[in-house]
Design a protein around this motif. Sequence first.
Motif, PDB file in Angstrom:
ATOM      1  N   ALA A  40      39.676  46.567  32.314  1.00  0.00           N
ATOM      2  CA  ALA A  40      39.435  45.356  33.106  1.00  0.00           C
ATOM      3  C   ALA A  40      40.701  44.516  33.211  1.00  0.00           C
ATOM      4  CB  ALA A  40      38.306  44.541  32.485  1.00  0.00           C
ATOM      5  N   ALA A  41      41.487  44.467  32.131  1.00  0.00           N
ATOM      6  CA  ALA A  41      42.748  43.732  32.168  1.00  0.00           C
ATOM      7  C   ALA A  41      43.726  44.382  33.143  1.00  0.00           C
ATOM      8  CB  ALA A  41      43.354  43.674  30.763  1.00  0.00           C
ATOM      9  N   GLN A  42      43.786  45.704  33.131  1.00  0.00           N
ATOM     10  CA  GLN A  42      44.684  46.410  34.046  1.00  0.00           C
ATOM     11  C   GLN A  42      44.237  46.224  35.494  1.00  0.00           C
ATOM     12  OE1 GLN A  42      47.653  48.237  33.117  1.00  0.00           O
ATOM     13  NE2 GLN A  42      47.837  47.758  35.301  1.00  0.00           N
ATOM     14  N   TRP A  43      42.919  46.264  35.738  1.00  0.00           N
ATOM     15  CA  TRP A  43      42.387  46.009  37.084  1.00  0.00           C
ATOM     16  C   TRP A  43      42.828  44.625  37.556  1.00  0.00           C
ATOM     17  CZ3 TRP A  43      39.765  42.515  39.891  1.00  0.00           C
ATOM     18  CH2 TRP A  43      39.190  42.909  41.089  1.00  0.00           C
ATOM     19  N   LEU A  44      42.741  43.644  36.666  1.00  0.00           N
ATOM     20  CA  LEU A  44      43.136  42.281  37.011  1.00  0.00           C
ATOM     21  C   LEU A  44      44.620  42.225  37.349  1.00  0.00           C
ATOM     22  CD1 LEU A  44      42.696  39.216  37.158  1.00  0.00           C
ATOM     23  CD2 LEU A  44      42.949  39.151  34.668  1.00  0.00           C
ATOM     24  N   ALA A  45      45.453  42.847  36.528  1.00  0.00           N
ATOM     25  CA  ALA A  45      46.891  42.835  36.778  1.00  0.00           C
ATOM     26  C   ALA A  45      47.215  43.474  38.129  1.00  0.00           C
ATOM     27  CB  ALA A  45      47.618  43.563  35.646  1.00  0.00           C
ATOM     28  N   ASP A  46      46.580  44.596  38.429  1.00  0.00           N
ATOM     29  CA  ASP A  46      46.813  45.264  39.709  1.00  0.00           C
ATOM     30  C   ASP A  46      46.384  44.384  40.880  1.00  0.00           C
ATOM     31  OD1 ASP A  46      47.710  47.440  38.269  1.00  0.00           O
ATOM     32  OD2 ASP A  46      45.834  48.565  38.446  1.00  0.00           O
ATOM     33  N   THR A  47      45.274  43.687  40.724  1.00  0.00           N
ATOM     34  CA  THR A  47      44.747  42.836  41.798  1.00  0.00           C
ATOM     35  C   THR A  47      45.637  41.612  42.007  1.00  0.00           C
ATOM     36  OG1 THR A  47      42.507  43.599  41.297  1.00  0.00           O
ATOM     37  CG2 THR A  47      42.712  41.567  42.578  1.00  0.00           C
ATOM     38  N   LEU A  48      46.163  41.059  40.932  1.00  0.00           N
ATOM     39  CA  LEU A  48      47.094  39.937  41.051  1.00  0.00           C
ATOM     40  C   LEU A  48      48.354  40.364  41.799  1.00  0.00           C
ATOM     41  CD1 LEU A  48      46.716  38.477  37.450  1.00  0.00           C
ATOM     42  CD2 LEU A  48      46.038  37.331  39.567  1.00  0.00           C
ATOM     43  N   LYS A  49      48.825  41.561  41.537  1.00  0.00           N
ATOM     44  CA  LYS A  49      50.019  42.061  42.231  1.00  0.00           C
ATOM     45  C   LYS A  49      49.738  42.214  43.715  1.00  0.00           C
ATOM     46  CE  LYS A  49      53.464  45.753  42.153  1.00  0.00           C
ATOM     47  NZ  LYS A  49      53.921  47.005  41.471  1.00  0.00           N
TER      48      LYS A  49
END
Length: 459
Positions: A40-49
């Motif tokens: 979920a943290a990685q999904w968030l980071a990708d979405t922020l990018k």
Amino acid sequence: MTYAAYFESRRDEQLNELSDWLKIPSISALSEHKKDVLTAAQWLADTLKKAGLEHIEIHPTEGHPVVYADYLHAPGKPTVLVYGHYDVQPVDPLNLWTTPPFEPNIRDGKLYARGATDDKGQVFMHIKALEAILKEEGTLPVNIKLCIEGEEEIGSVHLPPFLEAHKDLLVADAVLVSDTALLERGRPAICTGLRGLCSMEVEVTTASTDLHSGTYGGAVPNALHALVSLLSSLHDDKGRIAVDGFYEGVPELSQVMREEFAKQGIDEEKIREGLGLSALYGEEGYTFVERVGARPTLELNGVYGGFQGEGTKTVIPKQAHAKITCRLVGDQNPQHILDAIEAHLQSHIQPGAKVHVRQVEKAFAFNSDPSNAFLQLAADAYGKVYGTRALFTKDGGSIPIMESFSRILKAPVVLMGFGLNDENLHAPDEHFNLENFDKGLLTIVEFLKSAGTAELAAE
């Protein structure tokens, strides 16, 4: 294109994107979901990018990671730090969900899934609001930082040390948080106070073994009797907590504060009927909204011991247990409260019984000044979108990390929530009213744009 048209044209796309995040069972409390929390943290980071944010980093902690991002291209303008969390509560009891908790489902204008309102749905709105401004205007009206954690549902244990260690990175003029609720549908609110929290587990022991109630009954102490007597001593017959020193640091309710509470227009009879109660109950001399928003509590969350099976077992139990939590207000010190309760329990235990206490959670209450310019701008932003300006309220719940943000970063906290109190957060069939998803996006945009044009000096 207006922002209303922008979001309307992308609504289905954005809800599908949010659903992908909600499918990830990021339950921070359960070790078997540790990989899911990281996913979920990685999904968030990708979405922020993809949204156009910069300097994105997943910061490890001793527990679950903190996701950071920023966009700092507004010299002379304020810096707003957006806080939220991507972890969610456990889903038990599973059989009470109408649809599976990690299979998002929209019905009757509501998005059902664990995390829909607490807090993935509300964090997601900030990402999409920032993305919209960047796409429409090419830059942001203020400097933005995001600090999204994965441990809020287990007390944000590792976030205060992270804040201390990264004060320079996180410095901001205001902290913006969407993890609270409107008063009711169409009536926005900005929370200016949250109660603190402390908890303990209590064990009462008597004999070295359970005893036959015929052989020993009436002649030896009973752990359950001793515990019940002990717990009943914690309150008087007017609902006031009877622990010496418990009310130290509790501010008296002024007439002005009582008038502010009254403005909320809470219908106590409607609450009573909605809960299926014959009467409300609480500390004498205070209304429902005053008890919840401005008074401390001592609650029994679980009491257990002895024979629990079907039928009868004539036994005198040797052990009994209780779980206690307190909501704190004003300047109450959670450590002092726990020590005071423990001293009370030790001094009131029945002869022949022993009491053992394990102190657990500790969090101070949080309060903010509603006259602060950022809070006033937030109230105005609600007014422009909802048609009614937000009221300033105090919430009975606890978000322990809010006090840490305010103290460590020395910045006002703007609790700008878009949930509703009946959305079953922490319960089966958690959901998010999409009316507030739509209006929330516009409100966040309005707030950020107004913060960029107002006469606010950036530090």
